[in-house]
Write a protein that holds these residues in place. Structure first.
Motif, PDB file in Angstrom:
ATOM      1  N   ILE A 177     -44.195   7.054  78.299  1.00  0.00           N
ATOM      2  CA  ILE A 177     -44.914   6.833  77.300  1.00  0.00           C
ATOM      3  C   ILE A 177     -45.418   8.092  76.569  1.00  0.00           C
ATOM      4  O   ILE A 177     -45.355   8.160  75.242  1.00  0.00           O
ATOM      5  N   GLU A 178     -45.832   9.228  77.302  1.00  0.00           N
ATOM      6  CA  GLU A 178     -46.173  10.345  76.702  1.00  0.00           C
ATOM      7  C   GLU A 178     -44.872  10.942  75.681  1.00  0.00           C
ATOM      8  O   GLU A 178     -45.191  11.391  74.824  1.00  0.00           O
ATOM      9  N   LYS A 179     -43.870  10.714  76.207  1.00  0.00           N
ATOM     10  CA  LYS A 179     -42.678  11.295  75.636  1.00  0.00           C
ATOM     11  C   LYS A 179     -42.346  10.416  74.250  1.00  0.00           C
ATOM     12  O   LYS A 179     -41.363  10.620  73.507  1.00  0.00           O
ATOM     13  N   GLY A 180     -42.904   9.051  74.179  1.00  0.00           N
ATOM     14  CA  GLY A 180     -42.647   8.331  73.087  1.00  0.00           C
ATOM     15  C   GLY A 180     -41.212   7.424  73.460  1.00  0.00           C
ATOM     16  O   GLY A 180     -40.536   6.641  72.781  1.00  0.00           O
ATOM     17  N   GLN A 181     -40.765   7.425  74.773  1.00  0.00           N
ATOM     18  CA  GLN A 181     -39.785   6.768  75.375  1.00  0.00           C
ATOM     19  C   GLN A 181     -39.879   5.313  75.752  1.00  0.00           C
ATOM     20  O   GLN A 181     -40.172   5.301  77.073  1.00  0.00           O
ATOM     21  N   TYR A 182     -40.225   4.605  74.909  1.00  0.00           N
ATOM     22  CA  TYR A 182     -40.975   3.135  75.184  1.00  0.00           C
ATOM     23  C   TYR A 182     -40.098   2.292  75.977  1.00  0.00           C
ATOM     24  O   TYR A 182     -40.430   1.309  76.815  1.00  0.00           O
ATOM     25  N   ALA A 214     -47.435  15.473  73.697  1.00  0.00           N
ATOM     26  CA  ALA A 214     -46.821  14.633  72.489  1.00  0.00           C
ATOM     27  C   ALA A 214     -47.429  13.653  71.960  1.00  0.00           C
ATOM     28  O   ALA A 214     -47.368  13.047  70.841  1.00  0.00           O
ATOM     29  N   LEU A 215     -48.014  12.848  72.973  1.00  0.00           N
ATOM     30  CA  LEU A 215     -49.073  11.701  72.614  1.00  0.00           C
ATOM     31  C   LEU A 215     -49.894  11.902  71.758  1.00  0.00           C
ATOM     32  O   LEU A 215     -50.324  11.381  70.614  1.00  0.00           O
ATOM     33  N   THR A 216     -50.726  13.049  72.094  1.00  0.00           N
ATOM     34  CA  THR A 216     -51.787  13.397  70.909  1.00  0.00           C
ATOM     35  C   THR A 216     -51.198  14.038  69.729  1.00  0.00           C
ATOM     36  O   THR A 216     -52.085  13.584  68.462  1.00  0.00           O
ATOM     37  N   ASP A 217     -50.293  14.601  69.770  1.00  0.00           N
ATOM     38  CA  ASP A 217     -49.426  15.016  68.184  1.00  0.00           C
ATOM     39  C   ASP A 217     -49.097  13.772  67.416  1.00  0.00           C
ATOM     40  O   ASP A 217     -49.583  14.002  66.195  1.00  0.00           O
ATOM     41  N   ARG A 218     -48.685  12.778  68.159  1.00  0.00           N
ATOM     42  CA  ARG A 218     -48.410  11.283  67.329  1.00  0.00           C
ATOM     43  C   ARG A 218     -49.749  10.628  66.783  1.00  0.00           C
ATOM     44  O   ARG A 218     -49.636  10.495  65.600  1.00  0.00           O
ATOM     45  N   LEU A 219     -50.890  11.033  67.608  1.00  0.00           N
ATOM     46  CA  LEU A 219     -51.955  10.338  67.238  1.00  0.00           C
ATOM     47  C   LEU A 219     -52.489  11.289  66.037  1.00  0.00           C
ATOM     48  O   LEU A 219     -53.040  10.826  65.060  1.00  0.00           O
TER      49      LEU A 219
END
Length: 466
Positions: free
Chosen positions: A262-267, A452-457
């Protein structure tokens, strides 16, 4: 006949932990149950927990510590409440009656007292009582494990660390299960942000006992908290064959694996872990740890904008029977995620109202005492968010952000509520809340850089409010 490697009456006496029974078989079964508890594993060669608990009651029906460990394990599993489950309440009373009618040791008497306090939701006094045992008997592993769990349910991070630090010097390598204390100590270090030391101690534990799933779990946490995702993925993959036999904790380690995705955006990868491991195990065991993990995972994915399709409805079948339990606030908050996700408004309302009712006259139940000031407003914040009332959700959640630790669980588990607050602030129409959302992201980035999650947000926040 249980394996000869387990301790008999004489062996327990020799360790300064005498058990009030003349049955060597009962003593060995007690050791077998304790060993499985420490290893987070139903050992089928022993008959698992169930087989050993049936056998210990048959070996000596009046063995007080046999009742303490059997009933205590059901209580710390938090899947049932003595308020609603008369059989469980009766088991607690039986242990108390047996203790009162026998000449048992002061240590055993304290164990009965602690278990009875825990059954009433008085977690602080139960932990104090287990700690009293450890002052005189630092190698009493049942007292150590039960209090460690109790502190975990209270979010008492420093207590979890220090209680193990106090007894460690008394443990010598020849004492059975010695290596597993490293994982327990590591977890307390990790929860109090000593990440490097936590990793070092857990690795020492794994060098002694490679199949210690709790040490693996502690290392997984350190990588999660430092956003060292690739390191975490590699570590879990390389140790999987060692920890997947620990059936009670395996699902939780797979949950950590999915969090990295999830952190990597690999849902899709995360959903695959959910389907093949987390939910599958949750359905098979019905354990609360597996259930809250499944709930949290779907909620996180939905906040990331992922459609989880009919998975909420499937998970609702697991959480629905627990709607009225109210054993821990942490469990309640996760059950609410499911009823909201499944659009079961009546179930959500029932859970909230039940909690409100219990908060009016909590007695000495520590969780119910916290319900009015923390549990109820957190539930309301989730419900407001679900209805699109983001501004109201922020107003409820923001004042609690430094008190949310009290609902229990780990930093990694509670992070879902930090994320919820950020999402609510970003989506709020209130300009001040939008600024607050960006401030919270800056703060998050400072504590956990390279996420990566923080960056996306951050990108979302800028796109929303430019």
């Amino acid at each position: 006949m249980i394996a000869s490697s387990f301790r008999d009456c004489q062996a327990w006496r020799a360790e300064g932990l005498p058990l009030s029974t003349s049955s060597n078989e009962a003593c060995k079964l007690y050791d077998a149950i304790l060993t499985q508890y420490v290893k987070w594993r139903n050992d089928e060669t022993l008959g698992g927990f169930e087989g050993c608990i049936s056998a210990i009651k048959a070996a000596d029906p009046n063995f007080v510590m046999g009742h303490v460990i059997a009933t205590g394990l059901e209580l710390v599993g938090t899947a049932s409440s003595t308020r609603l489950n008369e059989r469980l309440a009766s088991d607690v009373r039986k242990a108390v009656e047996l203790a009162n009618s026998q000449d048992i040791t002061p240590r055993e008497r304290l164990h009965v007292k602690a278990m009875e306090l825990f059954s009433r939701g008085n977690f602080p006094m139960a932990c104090n009582t287990w700690e009293d045992i450890l002052v005189d008997h630092p190698t009493d592993l049942l007292a150590l494990k039960f209090s460690h769990d109790g502190y975990f349910y209270m979010g008492a991070q420093t207590h979890m660390r220090d209680m193990v630090a106090r007894v460690l010097p008394h443990w010598k390598p020849h004492i059975p299960l010695f290596g597993y204390l490293k994982g327990m100590y590591s977890f307390g270090l990790m929860e109090t942000r000593f990440y490097d030391q936590a990793e070092k101690v857990a690795m020492e534990g794994l060098a002694l006992t490679p199949d210690d799933a709790w040490s693996v779990h502690s290392v997984a946490h350190t990588y999660e908290m430092k956003a060292e995702v690739d390191k975490g993925l590699k570590f879990l993959e390389s140790t999987e064959k060692d920890w997947q036999i620990s059936d009670i904790l395996a699902s939780h380690n797979y949950w950590h694996w999915a969090l990295y995705f999830i952190e990597k955006g690999q849902y899709e990868a995360a959903l695959n872990v959910y389907d093949s491991q987390v939910f599958k195990r949750c359905k098979a065991t019905g354990s609360m740890l597996d259930t809250v993990d499944a709930s949290s995972m779907l909620y996180r994915l939905e906040m990331e904008g992922v459609s989880v399709k009919n998975r909420w409805r499937e998970l609702l079948q697991e959480t629905l029977p627990h709607t009225d339990d109210h054993v821990t606030l942490f469990n309640d908050l996760h059950f609410l995620m499911v009823s909201l996700g499944a659009k079961e408004t009546r179930t959500s309302q029932r859970l909230l109202e039940g909690l409100q009712e219990l908060s009016k006259e909590p007695g000495d139940n520590q969780q119910h005492r916290l319900a009015g000031t923390i549990g109820v407003p957190m539930c309301q914040a989730m419900m407001e968010y679900n209805q699109g009332n983001y501004s109201r959700s922020v107003e409820l959640l923001y004042p609690l952000r430094y008190r949310m630790v009290d609902v229990g669980g780990s930093d990694a588990q509670r992070d879902i509520f930090n994320q919820l607050l950020i999402h609510a602030a970003m989506k709020s129409e209130n300009k001040h809340h939008q600024k607050l959302g960006r401030c919270l992201l800056v703060e998050r980035d400072a504590v956990r850089p390279n996420s990566a999650l923080t960056d996306r947000l951050m990108q979302q926040a800028l796109a929303l409010h430019d």
